[in-house]
Write an enzyme that holds these catalytic residues in place. Sequence first.
Site, PDB file in Angstrom:
ATOM      1  N   SER A 183      17.124  -4.496  37.281  1.00 47.01           N
ATOM      2  CA  SER A 183      16.939  -5.603  38.226  1.00 47.01           C
ATOM      3  C   SER A 183      17.861  -5.370  39.411  1.00 47.01           C
ATOM      4  O   SER A 183      18.708  -4.480  39.382  1.00 47.01           O
ATOM      5  CB  SER A 183      17.305  -6.918  37.553  1.00 47.01           C
ATOM      6  OG  SER A 183      18.692  -6.916  37.277  1.00 47.01           O
ATOM      7  N   LYS A 184      17.704  -6.169  40.422  1.00 51.13           N
ATOM      8  CA  LYS A 184      18.554  -6.047  41.617  1.00 51.13           C
ATOM      9  C   LYS A 184      20.027  -6.095  41.247  1.00 51.13           C
ATOM     10  O   LYS A 184      20.854  -5.334  41.738  1.00 51.13           O
ATOM     11  CB  LYS A 184      18.250  -7.183  42.593  1.00 51.13           C
ATOM     12  CG  LYS A 184      17.048  -6.880  43.468  1.00 51.13           C
ATOM     13  CD  LYS A 184      17.372  -7.181  44.922  1.00 51.13           C
ATOM     14  CE  LYS A 184      16.543  -6.343  45.855  1.00 51.13           C
ATOM     15  NZ  LYS A 184      15.214  -6.793  46.097  1.00 51.13           N
ATOM     16  N   ARG A 185      20.333  -7.026  40.345  1.00 48.77           N
ATOM     17  CA  ARG A 185      21.715  -7.215  39.910  1.00 48.77           C
ATOM     18  C   ARG A 185      22.269  -5.925  39.283  1.00 48.77           C
ATOM     19  O   ARG A 185      23.447  -5.606  39.364  1.00 48.77           O
ATOM     20  CB  ARG A 185      21.738  -8.360  38.883  1.00 48.77           C
ATOM     21  CG  ARG A 185      23.082  -8.743  38.334  1.00 48.77           C
ATOM     22  CD  ARG A 185      22.924 -10.002  37.499  1.00 48.77           C
ATOM     23  NE  ARG A 185      21.910  -9.824  36.458  1.00 48.77           N
ATOM     24  CZ  ARG A 185      22.173  -9.317  35.268  1.00 48.77           C
ATOM     25  NH1 ARG A 185      23.384  -8.931  34.957  1.00 48.77           N
ATOM     26  NH2 ARG A 185      21.219  -9.189  34.358  1.00 48.77           N
ATOM     27  N   HIS A 186      21.375  -5.181  38.627  1.00 48.61           N
ATOM     28  CA  HIS A 186      21.773  -3.941  37.948  1.00 48.61           C
ATOM     29  C   HIS A 186      21.898  -2.757  38.896  1.00 48.61           C
ATOM     30  O   HIS A 186      22.323  -1.689  38.496  1.00 48.61           O
ATOM     31  CB  HIS A 186      20.700  -3.553  36.926  1.00 48.61           C
ATOM     32  CG  HIS A 186      20.726  -4.418  35.719  1.00 48.61           C
ATOM     33  ND1 HIS A 186      19.580  -4.792  35.073  1.00 48.61           N
ATOM     34  CD2 HIS A 186      21.743  -4.964  35.050  1.00 48.61           C
ATOM     35  CE1 HIS A 186      19.897  -5.542  34.037  1.00 48.61           C
ATOM     36  NE2 HIS A 186      21.198  -5.661  34.002  1.00 48.61           N
ATOM     37  N   GLY A 187      21.379  -2.909  40.093  1.00 50.09           N
ATOM     38  CA  GLY A 187      21.444  -1.759  40.996  1.00 50.09           C
ATOM     39  C   GLY A 187      20.090  -1.265  41.446  1.00 50.09           C
ATOM     40  O   GLY A 187      19.974  -0.175  41.992  1.00 50.09           O
TER      41      GLY A 187
END
Length: 466
Positions: free
Chosen positions: A241-245
């Site tokens: 996800s975005k949060r993960h990169g």
Amino acid sequence: MTDPVVTRFAPSPTGYLHIGGARTALFNWLYARGRGGRFLLRIEDTDRERSTPEATQVILKGMEWLGLDHDGDVVSQAAGATRHAEVAHQLLAEGKAYKCFAAQDEIQAFREAARAEGRSTLYRSPWRDADPATHPDAPYAIRIKAPQDGQTVIRDRVQGDVTIRNDQLDDMVLLRSDGTPVYMLAVVVDDHDMGVTHVIRGDDHLNNAARQMLIYDAMGWPVPVWAHIPLIHGPDGKKLSKRHGALGVDEYQKMGYPAAGMRNYLARLGWSHGDDEFFTDAQAQEWFDLDGIGKSAARFDFKKLENLCGQHIAAAEDAALLQELQAFLAVTGQPALDDARAALLGKAMYCLKERAKTFPELLEKGHFALAERPIVPDQKAAGNLDDVSRGILKELTPHLQNASWTRDALEAVTTEFAENKDTKFGKLAGPLRAALAGRSATPSVFDMMLVLGREETLARLTDAAG
Ligand code: GLU
């Protein structure tokens, strides 16, 4: 002699160049570069509604930043539509494809009936074996005559042999009734015409490979080596996800990761060479092979990325680092370093690059070399410049005035001064950092003195002593 290796990266220009795409590009680049082969770039822009020239530019810029240079011109898939259609017509002429006059609503009705009766909903066109004499004078699609029994085996270098029963494949459309080629045909024709020998791409395309093989077989073209690589997951094993990169590579550039560190990290995402974590491009090119690609999804880990980036910054040549730093300033909208500052930062590089993981960290460490008098301390550093400390700096300054400007001499003078004051050098360090850099975390005070030189050092100490 075996044929030279030709790989390609074939992104669809519908968004940014995300991290998974960049890794696919890197794997293809490494494979070709390590074997004296060619690495080609094809923009899959056949979806005219979703493809934009801006997205193509973002991809090209991202590749450039990552240093993934391609051979020859960038190929536009859309520009090859006539050639793609020609292949469909060739298959038609050879009886390996047929004209299908079924209208969309007939196909829909077929599917609904099949669903209701619990049969396979794969469309079976009544036109496959129709006598051409019965063909209406109407627009038609060209469908491939897929084998209806037996099986298709994808010999994948990562996934192993993947077998698909042919009765699970339909007679896919090659050319729509409006004369436009389908994506699947375009990919195969382009890969063939570009002489691609190895297709390394995400395993979300594995199903496409079975259908693409039908076209290779029908044309009698050699099938490329397939390597479908597992996708990248987040550190928790879930979809990235975005949060993960899951960001565009331009975001990583703006966060200030050096391209060499990024390449190293991306290479390690799903591929390994023994226990090697840190390596150079030359090593990666020499070592990279398809056998080293893992079968399970790689997990994205910012810590590892930073760690490798730190090692690459430490190992980089000063001049190259300065150049990359200027590029970083440009993409983040910051003013370029003028010659004097660049020179001073270059001089300081030896004591900055050891522990910086990103360019912002490097710049922060190098603040002392970039700041101009009068040095304005930040809040924390200002706390080290109370009256007592300022008094001490005032007393120390004349001692430094007469010292010869070498590390040993500076250390000796400062230590002796501290001893005479019945204190430890550690007590002097805070005020010195504050005076010289306006910061509390800096390179060693002696490194700063050496980089700044006698005159500037003394001037800053005098300013701070007030
Ligand atoms: N254009 C496809 C994508 O961006 C890649 C197709 C391929 O590599 O064959 O996912």
